[in-house]
Design an enzyme around this catalytic site. Structure first.
Site, short mmCIF file in Angstrom:
data_model
loop_
_atom_site.label_atom_id
_atom_site.label_comp_id
_atom_site.label_asym_id
_atom_site.label_seq_id
_atom_site.Cartn_x
_atom_site.Cartn_y
_atom_site.Cartn_z
N CYS A 2 9.75 38.88 -83.86
CA CYS A 2 10.59 39.09 -85.02
C CYS A 2 11.70 40.07 -84.70
CB CYS A 2 9.75 39.63 -86.19
SG CYS A 2 8.25 38.71 -86.51
N ARG A 46 11.56 37.02 -89.46
CA ARG A 46 10.34 36.54 -88.81
C ARG A 46 10.52 35.26 -88.02
NH1 ARG A 46 4.79 34.13 -91.41
NH2 ARG A 46 3.42 34.68 -89.68
N LEU A 47 9.96 35.26 -86.83
CA LEU A 47 9.69 34.05 -86.07
C LEU A 47 8.19 33.83 -86.15
CD1 LEU A 47 10.55 31.78 -84.05
CD2 LEU A 47 10.08 33.41 -82.22
N GLY A 74 6.13 41.73 -82.36
CA GLY A 74 5.29 41.71 -81.19
C GLY A 74 4.11 40.78 -81.31
N GLU A 75 3.15 41.01 -80.44
CA GLU A 75 1.94 40.21 -80.40
C GLU A 75 0.82 41.06 -79.82
OE1 GLU A 75 0.48 37.00 -81.82
OE2 GLU A 75 2.56 36.64 -81.22
N ASP A 98 -2.02 39.00 -86.54
CA ASP A 98 -2.19 40.27 -85.87
C ASP A 98 -1.47 41.39 -86.61
OD1 ASP A 98 0.22 39.05 -85.15
OD2 ASP A 98 0.32 40.06 -83.22
N GLY A 373 7.06 34.92 -65.49
CA GLY A 373 6.44 35.68 -64.41
C GLY A 373 7.05 37.03 -64.08
#
Length: 607
Positions: A2, A46-47, A74-75, A98, A373
């Site tokens: 977000c 928000r996403l 975040g996550e 979360d 990566g």
């Protein structure tokens, strides 16, 4: 993922709120939310990735004697563990997002909740009764958070452009900001937002805004420790940490894919993801970027001895993935220079930014979340400067051994105010001194730990900036499993002899992950992010810079001299401008981005 922002003790009527929200909607295209409580206004765009229906923000909670409101970007990758612990303490949950878990964790433990969180995040919590605001950022700095004391109040946001959108803000550049752009850029000093009075909350830091003052503290840093495990035990430990980080970061209620360059890091992530999805009856979606006629123009060098195409196709066959190619032209790169500059808010890594911006747009057409990566090279010692004694042992930032060239292009006004060599060296030495190293550590081992700290606090932050801004500009969430703080903590104490196994960059990682990839890919020499080798691209950006030289009033020439700019056009430098990728074409593009950035933000010069 977000965008978040806040206005404290400043006018926050519709005009101010709308102006800031407008800059946030690309990061959060699914919904917007506003919370207002007297002197505090919190904004959120928000996403939706987890619990799209019920995870709306700002989110509120009444717990004990306090009323909490959170905005969060975040996550969390240990949501379930935290939720179970909080349930045993009497907490009740209405969603499986979360965000709700993080809010309850803060209500339960306060700022100590950060010690329990495994994830990438930047968030703010308003405590209604105590009238204080808490800000925090993840340990590794994956998610951004900027702030600005302003007219007796306070602004914060995920991106600088949101702060600058506040109607009474003026983008200003003093000599220190100019030094950051010209002497260190596209890197930045930790905590520096380049614009005057704009700061970045550093990775691993948090703080309270209380009684009109913001005070931050560091809650996490890399600490050295004695390593007692054998090489094989270390390899087993690495295999667990890397695999666990990748699998944890696959949590999503929306489509997910991976970047696939054919190099070690992205191939490992793709292989672990593909295996997990296969067990669940699904197929992995992978994405690669290439350039028109790149096979024709590619020139092997010590940084990149071979091109990626063969290895990408090999991995696609092994993974049985649904693969997508994004092929870019020189014209497309040159035309997107302005857009990439706006997305990043600062001059960036030139066409490496530009190509990533276009790449992420294409990826977003297929998935909402992707794994990439980045950061393995910083942690496992993969960059050439880790293993080249000539560069490694030289004083100064190893990825930018060109301070003299940078100082030479400064305008006469800046040369009088900036002592360039000293400005760069003091920041380099400070970071070396801040490296935590056990007493009695051998000289080479000491230097390698300094190198890790330099890379994590400087070079990695540049790459994370690039990845976050270029991806979130299209509403794509990109996760970086190698940035799991547990990997960084563990590897910091591992001796260089182990990391350099078989005299190969990231030799320990390769040995630890054997059997997951074909040996041809597992032991392939490190290859940097692909760039175009087409001479047309150099021609296009050179023509643009030549045209700019005809405009004596161009803002660029308040920072650098026209003659120095002509010299860059006329000759190749001994060292790349930054890292491995920024050669002549990219240096030219960087100067164009500086000019574009100054124009876009209508920057006022204070020198």
């Amino acid at each position: 993922m977000c965008a978040i922002a806040g206005i404290f003790n400043l006018l926050s009527e519709e005009a101010q709120v709308v102006a800031m929200l407008r800059t946030m909607q690309r990061r959060g295209p699914d919904a917007v939310g506003v919370f207002q409580d007297q002197e505090c206004t919190l904004l959120h765009a928000r996403l939706a990735v987890v619990d799209p229906e019920r995870g709306a923000q700002p989110m509120q909670l009444l717990f004990g004697q306090e009323h909490y409101t959170i905005v969060y970007n975040g996550e969390l990758y240990n949501t379930q563990e935290l939720r179970r612990e909080l349930v045993t303490l009497g907490h009740d949950f209405k969603t499986h997002s979360d965000t709700e878990v993080l809010l309850h964790a803060y209500a339960q433990w306060g700022q100590k909740c950060l010690e329990k969180c495994n994830g990438i995040f930047a968030f703010a919590v308003w405590e209604k009764n105590t009238r204080r605001l808490f800000l925090a950022r993840d340990r590794m700095g994956v998610k951004p958070l900027f702030y600005c004391p302003h007219q007796g109040g306070f602004l914060f946001a995920s991106e600088i452009k949101t702060i600058l959108a506040y109607p009474t803000m003026q983008a200003q550049l003093d000599e220190q900001g100019a030094a950051e752009i010209l002497l260190l850029g596209p890197g930045r000093s930790p905590g520096c937002g380049v614009f005057r009075n704009v700061y970045e909350l550093e990775p691993g830091c948090c703080g309270y805004l209380e009684n009109g003052k913001f005070q931050s503290r560091r809650y996490w840093r890399l600490l050295d420790r004695e390593h007692t495990e054998s090489f094989e035990q270390t390899a087993d430990h690495v295999r667990f940490l890397v695999t666990d980080a990748i699998e944890r970061q696959m949590v999503s209620d929306v489509p997910l894919g991976t970047f696939l360059s054919g190099g070690l890091d992205s191939s490992l992530i793709s292989a672990v993801c593909a295996a997990k999805l296969r067990r669940e009856g699904h197929t992995l979606t992978t994405f690669s970027v290439d350039y028109v006629d790149n096979d024709r123009y590619f020139v092997p060098n010590k940084f990149q001895p071979n091109s990626d195409g063969y290895y990408i196709r090999l991995m696609c066959d092994v993974l049985n993935a649904e693969h997508h190619w994004c092929v870019l032209s020189p014209q497309e790169l040159a035309a997107s220079l302005e857009e990439a500059t706006y997305a990043r808010d600062l001059p960036g890594m030139a066409d490496v930014d530009i190509s990533l911006l276009a790449f992420c747009k294409r990826i977003r057409e297929n998935v909402t979340v992707a794994l990439s990566g980045e950061c393995a090279d910083e942690i496992f010692g993969g960059y050439p400067w880790y293993r080249d004694p000539e560069v490694r042992d030289r004083d100064g930032f190893p990825w930018a051994q060109n301070t003299a060239q940078r100082c030479a292009i400064l305008s006469p006004e800046l040369k009088q105010k900036i002592h360039g060599e000293d400005y760069v060296r003091q920041r380099y030495l400070r970071t070396c001194r801040e490296s935590d190293i056990l007493p009695g550590t051998a000289p080479q081992e000491r230097r390698m730990k300094e190198m890790v700290n330099l890379n994590l606090r400087w070079f990695m932050q540049t790459l994370l900036d690039r990845k976050d801004r270029m991806s979130m500009y299209s509403g794509l969430e990109v996760r970086v499993p190698f940035c799991d703080y547990r990997i960084a903590e563990y590897l910091y104490g591992v001796p260089w002899e182990f990391k350099d196994y078989r005299g190969k960059e990231k030799g320990l990682l390769r040995h630890a992950m054997r059997g997951i990839l074909p040996d041809e890919v597992l032991w392939r020499k490190k290859s940097p992010y692909p760039k175009t080798w087409d001479p047309i691209y150099l021609q296009l950006v050179s023509q643009r810079l030549e045209a700019l030289l005809q405009n004596k009033d161009a803002p660029l020439f308040s920072l650098v001299t026209p003659q120095a700019t002509r010299d860059i056009l006329a000759q190749d430098a001994q060292w790349p401008w930054y890292g491995q990728l920024m050669g002549k074409a990219q240096t030219i593009c960087y100067l164009l981005q500086i000019n574009c950035w100054l124009e876009q933000n209508r920057v006022q010069m204070l020198f």
